[in-house]
Each structure stands twice: as structure tokens, then as C-alpha cells.
Write a protein that holds these residues in place. Sequence first.
Motif, short mmCIF file in Angstrom:
data_model
loop_
_atom_site.label_atom_id
_atom_site.label_comp_id
_atom_site.label_asym_id
_atom_site.label_seq_id
_atom_site.Cartn_x
_atom_site.Cartn_y
_atom_site.Cartn_z
N ALA A 28 0.83 -1.21 0.00
CA ALA A 28 0.00 0.00 0.00
C ALA A 28 0.87 1.25 0.00
CB ALA A 28 -0.93 -0.01 1.22
N GLY A 29 1.93 1.24 0.78
CA GLY A 29 2.85 2.38 0.82
C GLY A 29 3.53 2.62 -0.52
N LEU A 30 3.92 1.54 -1.18
CA LEU A 30 4.53 1.70 -2.50
C LEU A 30 3.54 2.26 -3.51
CD1 LEU A 30 6.81 -1.46 -2.75
CD2 LEU A 30 7.54 0.92 -2.63
N ILE A 31 2.30 1.83 -3.42
CA ILE A 31 1.29 2.39 -4.33
C ILE A 31 1.16 3.89 -4.09
CG2 ILE A 31 -1.19 2.45 -4.83
CD1 ILE A 31 -1.15 -0.64 -4.36
N ILE A 32 1.09 4.27 -2.81
CA ILE A 32 0.89 5.69 -2.47
C ILE A 32 2.14 6.53 -2.73
CG2 ILE A 32 0.45 7.28 -0.55
CD1 ILE A 32 -1.33 5.02 0.65
N VAL A 91 1.79 6.38 -7.41
CA VAL A 91 0.99 7.60 -7.57
C VAL A 91 1.87 8.78 -7.97
CG1 VAL A 91 -0.49 9.27 -6.38
CG2 VAL A 91 -0.93 6.82 -6.13
N PRO A 92 2.99 9.05 -7.25
CA PRO A 92 3.86 10.15 -7.70
C PRO A 92 4.41 9.94 -9.11
CG PRO A 92 4.41 9.58 -5.44
CD PRO A 92 3.44 8.54 -5.94
N MET A 93 4.72 8.68 -9.47
CA MET A 93 5.22 8.43 -10.82
C MET A 93 4.15 8.72 -11.86
SD MET A 93 7.57 5.02 -10.30
CE MET A 93 7.51 4.59 -12.01
N ARG A 106 7.76 8.97 -14.97
CA ARG A 106 8.50 7.80 -14.50
C ARG A 106 9.93 8.11 -14.08
NH1 ARG A 106 6.48 3.03 -15.02
NH2 ARG A 106 8.48 1.99 -15.32
N ASN A 107 10.47 9.22 -14.47
CA ASN A 107 11.88 9.52 -14.20
C ASN A 107 12.10 10.36 -12.96
OD1 ASN A 107 12.73 8.06 -16.43
ND2 ASN A 107 12.41 9.79 -17.79
N ILE A 108 11.14 10.45 -12.08
CA ILE A 108 11.33 11.23 -10.86
C ILE A 108 12.26 10.47 -9.92
CG2 ILE A 108 9.12 12.42 -11.01
CD1 ILE A 108 8.03 10.47 -8.90
N LEU A 109 12.95 11.20 -9.05
CA LEU A 109 13.92 10.60 -8.14
C LEU A 109 13.40 10.51 -6.72
CD1 LEU A 109 17.17 12.39 -9.37
CD2 LEU A 109 16.28 10.15 -10.04
N PHE A 110 12.32 11.19 -6.39
CA PHE A 110 11.87 11.25 -5.00
C PHE A 110 10.77 10.25 -4.66
CE2 PHE A 110 9.55 14.43 -7.41
CZ PHE A 110 8.24 14.13 -7.11
N ASP A 111 10.46 9.33 -5.57
CA ASP A 111 9.48 8.30 -5.27
C ASP A 111 10.13 7.25 -4.36
OD1 ASP A 111 11.10 7.63 -7.53
OD2 ASP A 111 9.82 5.90 -7.88
N ALA A 112 9.32 6.58 -3.56
CA ALA A 112 9.84 5.58 -2.62
C ALA A 112 10.55 4.45 -3.37
CB ALA A 112 8.70 5.02 -1.77
N SER A 113 11.67 4.03 -2.85
CA SER A 113 12.47 2.99 -3.49
C SER A 113 11.87 1.61 -3.26
CB SER A 113 13.89 3.03 -2.94
OG SER A 113 14.64 1.95 -3.46
N ILE A 170 15.67 11.48 -0.76
CA ILE A 170 14.26 11.49 -0.35
C ILE A 170 13.59 10.17 -0.71
CG2 ILE A 170 12.02 12.65 -0.62
CD1 ILE A 170 14.14 14.33 0.84
N GLY A 171 13.82 9.67 -1.90
CA GLY A 171 13.24 8.40 -2.33
C GLY A 171 13.74 7.24 -1.51
N LEU A 172 15.04 7.24 -1.19
CA LEU A 172 15.58 6.17 -0.36
C LEU A 172 15.04 6.25 1.06
CD1 LEU A 172 19.26 6.26 -1.61
CD2 LEU A 172 17.52 4.55 -2.12
N LEU A 173 14.96 7.46 1.59
CA LEU A 173 14.42 7.63 2.94
C LEU A 173 12.95 7.22 2.98
CD1 LEU A 173 14.97 8.59 5.81
CD2 LEU A 173 14.27 10.88 5.10
N ALA A 174 12.21 7.53 1.95
CA ALA A 174 10.79 7.14 1.89
C ALA A 174 10.64 5.62 1.90
CB ALA A 174 10.12 7.74 0.65
N GLY A 175 11.46 4.93 1.13
CA GLY A 175 11.41 3.47 1.12
C GLY A 175 11.82 2.87 2.46
N PHE A 176 12.83 3.46 3.09
CA PHE A 176 13.29 2.98 4.39
C PHE A 176 12.23 3.21 5.47
CE2 PHE A 176 15.52 3.53 8.43
CZ PHE A 176 16.21 2.33 8.51
#
Length: 122
Positions: free
Chosen positions: A22-26, A30-32, A37-44, A95-101
Motif C-alpha cells: 500500500a505504501g509503494l502504491i501511495i 501515484v507520484p510516478m 517515470r523519471n522522478i527521483l523522490f518516489d519511494a524505493s 528522499i526516495g531512499l528515505l521514503a522506502g526505508f
Amino acid sequence: MKKLSFEKKVRSLLIAAVVMAAGLIIFKFVPMSIFGRNILFDASMHLTVAMFVLYVFWYFIDQNKSWRVPYFIFGLAVITIISVQRVLVNAHNDIGLLAGFVLSVFAIIVSRWRYFHNKFEF
């Protein structure tokens, strides 16, 4: 510390998987879809999946106390290598790595809420 039954371990893993999905979807898909698709701040997703796999293996490792510290060092190395690789190939930023973590840690805490409840004080 009380041992978890097989059913509680499976339930914990399923809850973590659902929260992570669910977190990856959100925070990834969703941000992608909004920003491209080339954004860097989406969750990893690489980091989140790796942490889920490490969490699955934890239930085998925690049975032997002498393996815990080496496993944490191994897990830290895996997370570090994946994070560095994702930044080097310009697939994510901090930001993307921190979001995934954070997503992964949140999912693990939610899946074991009774264990973590009242463990942290501020």
C-alpha cells in the motif's frame, strides 16, 4: 521475550507485506503517474523489497542469539549497497531512499504492534 507461534509470524509477514505494498502504491506509483517515470523522490521499491526479505529471514535468524548481531551488520550492508547503487544509477535521491526505508520500518512496526507498543518514549 515470548516466542511467536508460526501463525503469528506468518500474520506479521502478511501485514508487513500489505502495508509495504500500500505504501509503494501511495509513495511510488501515484507520484510516478503524476510527475512521470523519471522522478527521483518516489519511494524505493528495491529498498522496500530488500527490507521485506531481510524481515522474512529475521524469523529464522532470531532463533539463535549469536547470529543476531552479524545479521544486523549483514542487513545494514545490504541496505547500504542497494542505496548507493540506486543513487549511482540516478534512479533515486535521498528522499526516495528515505521514503522506502521509513515505509519499511513503519510496516514492520505495524506488523508487530504489540511488541513495539510503548517501547519508544520521547
